[in-house]
Design an enzyme around this catalytic site. Sequence first.
Site, short mmCIF file in Angstrom:
data_model
loop_
_atom_site.label_atom_id
_atom_site.label_comp_id
_atom_site.label_asym_id
_atom_site.label_seq_id
_atom_site.Cartn_x
_atom_site.Cartn_y
_atom_site.Cartn_z
N ASP A 182 -17.61 0.40 -20.56
CA ASP A 182 -17.65 -0.58 -21.64
C ASP A 182 -18.84 -0.30 -22.56
O ASP A 182 -19.96 -0.05 -22.09
CB ASP A 182 -17.77 -1.98 -21.04
N GLU A 200 -15.58 3.77 -23.81
CA GLU A 200 -15.31 2.94 -24.99
C GLU A 200 -16.38 3.37 -25.99
O GLU A 200 -17.55 3.00 -25.85
CB GLU A 200 -15.43 1.45 -24.67
#
Length: 722
Positions: free
Chosen positions: A343, A379
């Site tokens: 993330d 990401e």
Amino acid sequence: MESWPGTAYPLGATFDGNGTNFALFSEGAERVELCLFDSAGNETRVDLVDKDAFVWHAYLPQVGHGQRYGYRVYGPDDPASGCRFNPHKLLLDPYAKAVDGQVTWGQSVYAYEFGNPDKRNNDDSAADMFKGVVVSPFFDWGGDRPPRTPYNETLIYEAHVRGLTMRHPDIPEAIRGTYAAIAHPAIVAHLQRLGVTAIELMPVHQFVDDDTLEKKGLSNYWGYNTISYFAPQNTYASDRHRGDQVQEFKAMVKSLHQAGIEVILDVVYNHTAEGNHLGPTLSMRGIDNPAYYKLQNDDKRYYTDYTGTGNSLNVGNPHTLQLIMDSLRYWVLDMHVDGFRFDLAATLAREFYDVDKLSTFFELVQQDPVVSQVKLIAEPWDVGPGGYQVGNFPPQWTEWNGTYRDTVRDFWRGEPQALGEFASRLTGSSDLYAHSGRRPVASINFVTAHDGFTLRDLVSYDQKHNDANGEDGRDGTDDNRSWNCGVEGETKDAAVLALRARQQRNFLATLLLSQGVPMLLHGDELGRTQRGNNNGYNQDNETTWVDWANVDTALVEFTSALSRLRREHPTFRRGRFFDGRPATPVDPDVPRDPAARIPDIAWLRPDGTVMEPQDWESGFGRAVGVFLNGQGIRERDRRGQPITDTHFIVLFNAGDAPIDFTLPAVAGSPLWDVLVDTGGELVGDGPVPPGASVTLDTRALAVLREHRERPAGSDRTVDPAL
């Protein structure tokens, strides 16, 4: 309590079958107490008197599996210098393998007085804090072998442990929403039916429900609020005995591996649940604040925030880097997971200020013999300056390709755009990844993900409808690139429903037939809706849970059929980028097909002729065809044999009117079988000769394969009604 010196490594609480070694890093601490808690909450404190290289340690021969513990750390309380020590606050071990209980929000877990952030608070927090749990490392893996599926054969399914399983009628209520439910035969069978090779679980590291959300009667459903990077979330365990969530998680992984499905974890190493300077003191803040967190240079009372959550981990500190790498290795070696999706991964590259793909973290991953060998997905952005880094990660990494998402959404909603952009996304985004020596599989393609509309909502809503989130509609993106097909939200209009069904199929077919690695959002194949909520992060309820009672069965069958088509034909999952050159077989002993005289790929005008440079910006920018040469793969399989396939033509029409496509005359392929037509008009009419014209309906996609005679009963077309 008997205490021996112990060792400084490994960090955390390590049970060896006889006793437990405790080790905690803190460079700034002046004293450290290990606090043990019995079932009644009574506390026993043990001074850690031995320290090596800033690691405080002791071995307790009488302590074993299930023991709850925490730490009290003494040192200077000087926020201006970055130090926030306060022994009145019980602290969670950053290396805790399991966590018992939850935080009870109130004054005690904050190290300052409410209403006066500069005044120290000395209320004892032990009764309101979760505790670390000593766990046994022993588990019968029974010869577990990770599937190790190659990227170009991978189909990822992004899922939430609770969201996927809470409403499934075949799963016993007692285990719904747990790791055991993910491993249930009903879920495994569904994943296998779809051809899923990897399930990507949204955060399962122990996380915290925010105080502000709890006051609203909501929760941190997504879990992007990590507090412990080694412990599986305890509320996702059906067995609530202390520490047994570790065993249940391992059993889930073992069951999925037996089904040929890899487990990828969505991990949040960019920040923690302790927030900014007004956040609670739960763990790292009270253990060694300046080591674990990136503080502002001009005033160390405040935190540098590249994540939008209040803090950022200090990846410029070797002990923080060690924490991350130790965590990754633990999940691979001890928990047998197969990869990670990072993330806001750009934050991990901010060793100093700017994003640097050569930062220490990526160097450590590159040389690590364990972590470097699993799937690594970034990401590739954060909210800091220069944070959008799609295409800029090191060669070892793959990336969530947000550019693919935006381009494909724009194409199918009929937004004017350059066809070259769509063609690049469809063929693996070489413009983003080829320059760094990567291949098409570097692109993790997706149309929808957890943070946005579901697929059904993407074709049903122009605007977000997030009232239930309690933020007056300020949350969630406004850049949805969606189209409601003429009516906002739910409708009984048959024409609108038919168009929405077609659009969902267009998106799914585009995704599954694009070069790269496809990722499905859980429930998209079922027609799942969140009623227009594009930010369900705090909705742990029927808004976000998959509704298994109202499944779009036809859409499931369509998705499964397209997945099978991809799996059976390497043309759609090449290991290398197209280069437009004539297709030369990789084995000189293989006879040359007549198609060897034509390129490995050719883009087609609706009249069947090859696209010219000026055509990419011309007026028919909503319709295009592509010929894929099955002889042009130029690769070998894992046994060293040349890979060959049949030829395909894929036709796209994102326009508002039907369009006639003339099929090209391709050497070696005199007839074409229509396998897919989302418009529902072409399948089943028999082989189509070259030079013939086929009419592709409004907003439709068709897949044609060179004709081959097949035994009766072996037809593999995709029913247009599905």
